[in-house]
Motif scaffolding. Structure first.
Motif, PDB file in Angstrom:
ATOM      1  N   ILE A  93      47.887  40.040  34.304  1.00  8.84           N
ATOM      2  CA  ILE A  93      47.267  38.780  33.863  1.00  8.84           C
ATOM      3  C   ILE A  93      46.533  38.110  35.025  1.00  8.84           C
ATOM      4  O   ILE A  93      45.433  37.576  34.857  1.00  8.84           O
ATOM      5  CB  ILE A  93      48.336  37.854  33.264  1.00  8.84           C
ATOM      6  N   ALA A  94      47.126  38.158  36.209  1.00  9.00           N
ATOM      7  CA  ALA A  94      46.492  37.533  37.372  1.00  9.00           C
ATOM      8  C   ALA A  94      45.236  38.280  37.798  1.00  9.00           C
ATOM      9  O   ALA A  94      44.245  37.658  38.232  1.00  9.00           O
ATOM     10  CB  ALA A  94      47.483  37.472  38.534  1.00  9.00           C
TER      11      ALA A  94
ATOM     12  N   TYR B  51      52.891  39.747  35.063  1.00  9.02           N
ATOM     13  CA  TYR B  51      52.178  38.774  35.884  1.00  9.02           C
ATOM     14  C   TYR B  51      50.989  39.383  36.615  1.00  9.02           C
ATOM     15  O   TYR B  51      49.900  38.791  36.668  1.00  9.02           O
ATOM     16  CB  TYR B  51      53.125  38.126  36.893  1.00  9.02           C
TER      17      TYR B  51
ATOM     18  N   LYS C 152      58.155  31.380  29.413  1.00  8.71           N
ATOM     19  CA  LYS C 152      57.918  30.721  30.693  1.00  8.71           C
ATOM     20  C   LYS C 152      56.438  30.662  31.066  1.00  8.71           C
ATOM     21  O   LYS C 152      56.074  29.975  32.022  1.00  8.71           O
ATOM     22  CB  LYS C 152      58.687  31.452  31.801  1.00  8.71           C
ATOM     23  N   HIS C 153      55.586  31.389  30.353  1.00  7.66           N
ATOM     24  CA  HIS C 153      54.155  31.454  30.693  1.00  7.66           C
ATOM     25  C   HIS C 153      53.297  31.276  29.434  1.00  7.66           C
ATOM     26  O   HIS C 153      52.389  32.055  29.173  1.00  7.66           O
ATOM     27  CB  HIS C 153      53.826  32.795  31.368  1.00  7.66           C
ATOM     28  N   GLN C 154      53.603  30.270  28.670  1.00  8.26           N
ATOM     29  CA  GLN C 154      52.930  30.078  27.384  1.00  8.26           C
ATOM     30  C   GLN C 154      51.431  29.814  27.536  1.00  8.26           C
ATOM     31  O   GLN C 154      50.658  30.114  26.626  1.00  8.26           O
ATOM     32  CB  GLN C 154      53.588  28.928  26.610  1.00  8.26           C
ATOM     33  N   ASP C 155      51.031  29.302  28.688  1.00  9.95           N
ATOM     34  CA  ASP C 155      49.614  29.020  28.903  1.00  9.95           C
ATOM     35  C   ASP C 155      48.800  30.297  29.098  1.00  9.95           C
ATOM     36  O   ASP C 155      47.566  30.280  28.938  1.00  9.95           O
ATOM     37  CB  ASP C 155      49.423  28.104  30.112  1.00  9.95           C
ATOM     38  N   ALA C 156      49.471  31.423  29.418  1.00  8.49           N
ATOM     39  CA  ALA C 156      48.758  32.681  29.687  1.00  8.49           C
ATOM     40  C   ALA C 156      48.841  33.671  28.529  1.00  8.49           C
ATOM     41  O   ALA C 156      48.227  34.732  28.582  1.00  8.49           O
ATOM     42  CB  ALA C 156      49.327  33.337  30.945  1.00  8.49           C
TER      43      ALA C 156
ATOM     44  N   SER D  25      56.963  26.265  20.029  1.00  2.93           N
ATOM     45  CA  SER D  25      55.754  26.592  20.785  1.00  2.93           C
ATOM     46  C   SER D  25      54.574  26.759  19.825  1.00  2.93           C
ATOM     47  O   SER D  25      54.739  26.906  18.614  1.00  2.93           O
ATOM     48  CB  SER D  25      55.947  27.872  21.586  1.00  2.93           C
TER      49      SER D  25
ATOM     50  N   ASN E 238      59.076  40.329  34.806  1.00  2.00           N
ATOM     51  CA  ASN E 238      57.852  39.665  35.266  1.00  2.00           C
ATOM     52  C   ASN E 238      56.708  40.633  35.561  1.00  2.00           C
ATOM     53  O   ASN E 238      55.714  40.252  36.182  1.00  2.00           O
ATOM     54  CB  ASN E 238      58.144  38.829  36.517  1.00  2.00           C
TER      55      ASN E 238
ATOM     56  N   TYR F 284      59.479  36.297  29.168  1.00  5.64           N
ATOM     57  CA  TYR F 284      58.296  36.060  30.000  1.00  5.64           C
ATOM     58  C   TYR F 284      57.349  35.089  29.303  1.00  5.64           C
ATOM     59  O   TYR F 284      56.841  34.143  29.920  1.00  5.64           O
ATOM     60  CB  TYR F 284      57.570  37.374  30.291  1.00  5.64           C
ATOM     61  N   ALA F 285      57.101  35.312  28.015  1.00  6.02           N
ATOM     62  CA  ALA F 285      56.178  34.458  27.270  1.00  6.02           C
ATOM     63  C   ALA F 285      56.650  33.013  27.228  1.00  6.02           C
ATOM     64  O   ALA F 285      55.848  32.078  27.331  1.00  6.02           O
ATOM     65  CB  ALA F 285      56.008  35.002  25.854  1.00  6.02           C
TER      66      ALA F 285
END
Length: 273
Positions: free
Chosen positions: A142-143, A139, A168-172, A192, A136, A165-166
């Motif tokens: 990106i944040a 994170y 679980k965080h496809q929107d980012a 996806s 992770n 990681y991708a």
């Protein structure tokens, strides 16, 4: 009124019990002591073994950490950051997870080559140099920089956990790239809308070809495959010959440039979609 005879007998019994308990307590203390010693030795031995198995960056990799030639390189607590010295970077930014037991600086030449082509690159260090313990890490970047677009990926084991990681965080994330790597079931991107890039070397002696072929089912429909002729497993970085690998037919510099060119072409396509 208590019976003195009985009291005396009870005192004698309690005293005898305490005498018997003392050796037992000493045995338990010794057992706990030696158990702790053994655990400490095992942990210390494991750290020593990991250190001996870890691949260190070669001289060219260390030299690539310098801020010269139009690229700014920054050593950070959690890894390394590269970007064009002008500060004007092309999108997307690149998040990189190192291969297993490889120090992150070993990938500095690749990160520099991508930065020379205009993109920001973040190479993350991992606990014990194993991405499974730092999946992770992306994170925070990106944040902290939500204005950027991102692709994530890595080399070998790093690519596996970057895909997790991708997933679980496809929107980012806009895309996932794999350097001699693949998405396992835990990081499946099948179905996806992400784009993927798989780069392999024809002289790779480390990556399990059967697992790589089977894992294609975990990739999205938009996947680009690139095979670099003469490239091996270890020269995706510059950390020396990897155990079990084949000798490459091209130089490390040529392989790094080929990878950077393929990644840039793929990211250019992302920008036009």
């Amino acid at each position: 009124m208590s019976d003195p005879t009985k009291d005396s007998a009870n005192d004698s019994t309690n005293a005898l019990t305490r005498v018997k308990d003392k050796p037992a307590r000493r045995r338990w203390r010794k057992a706990l002591y030696w158990t702790a010693v053994i655990v400490i030795l095992l942990v210390a031995g494991a750290f020593i073994a990991l250190d001996q198995l870890t691949y260190e960056p070669q001289e060219d990799a260390v030299a690539a950490l310098q801020s010269v030639g139009g690229v700014m390189a920054v050593i950070q607590p959690d890894g390394y950051y590269f970007e064009p010295a002008s500060g004007e970077a092309r999108q997307p930014a690149v998040i990189f997870y190192p291969g297993g037991l490889v120090e992150p600086a070993g990938y500095a030449p690749l990160a520099r080559a991508i930065a020379e082509r205009g993109h920001r690159v973040y190479i993350f260090s991992m606990p014990l140099n194993l991405a499974m313990f730092g999946a992770n890490r992306a994170y925070g970047i990106i944040a902290n920089r939500p204005e950027d677009r991102y692709v994530i990926g890595g080399h070998s084991l790093g690519g596996v956990f970057a895909a997790r990681y991708a997933a679980k965080h496809q929107d980012a994330i806009e895309g996932v790239y794999f350097l001699a790597s693949y998405a396992d079931d835990g990081g499946s991107l099948s179905g996806s809308s992400l784009s993927a890039l798989q780069i392999t070397g024809t002289r790779d002696g480390v990556m399990n070809q059967g697992s790589w072929t089977d894992a294609k089912s975990n990739l999205p429909a938009d996947t680009t495959y690139v095979a670099i002729e003469g490239a091996n497993h270890g020269q995706f970085g510059m950390y020396g010959m990897q155990r079990g690998d084949n000798e490459a037919d091209i130089t490390p510099e040529a392989q790094v440039d080929a990878v950077a060119d393929a990644m840039t072409a793929w990211m250019d396509k992302l920008g036009k979609e």
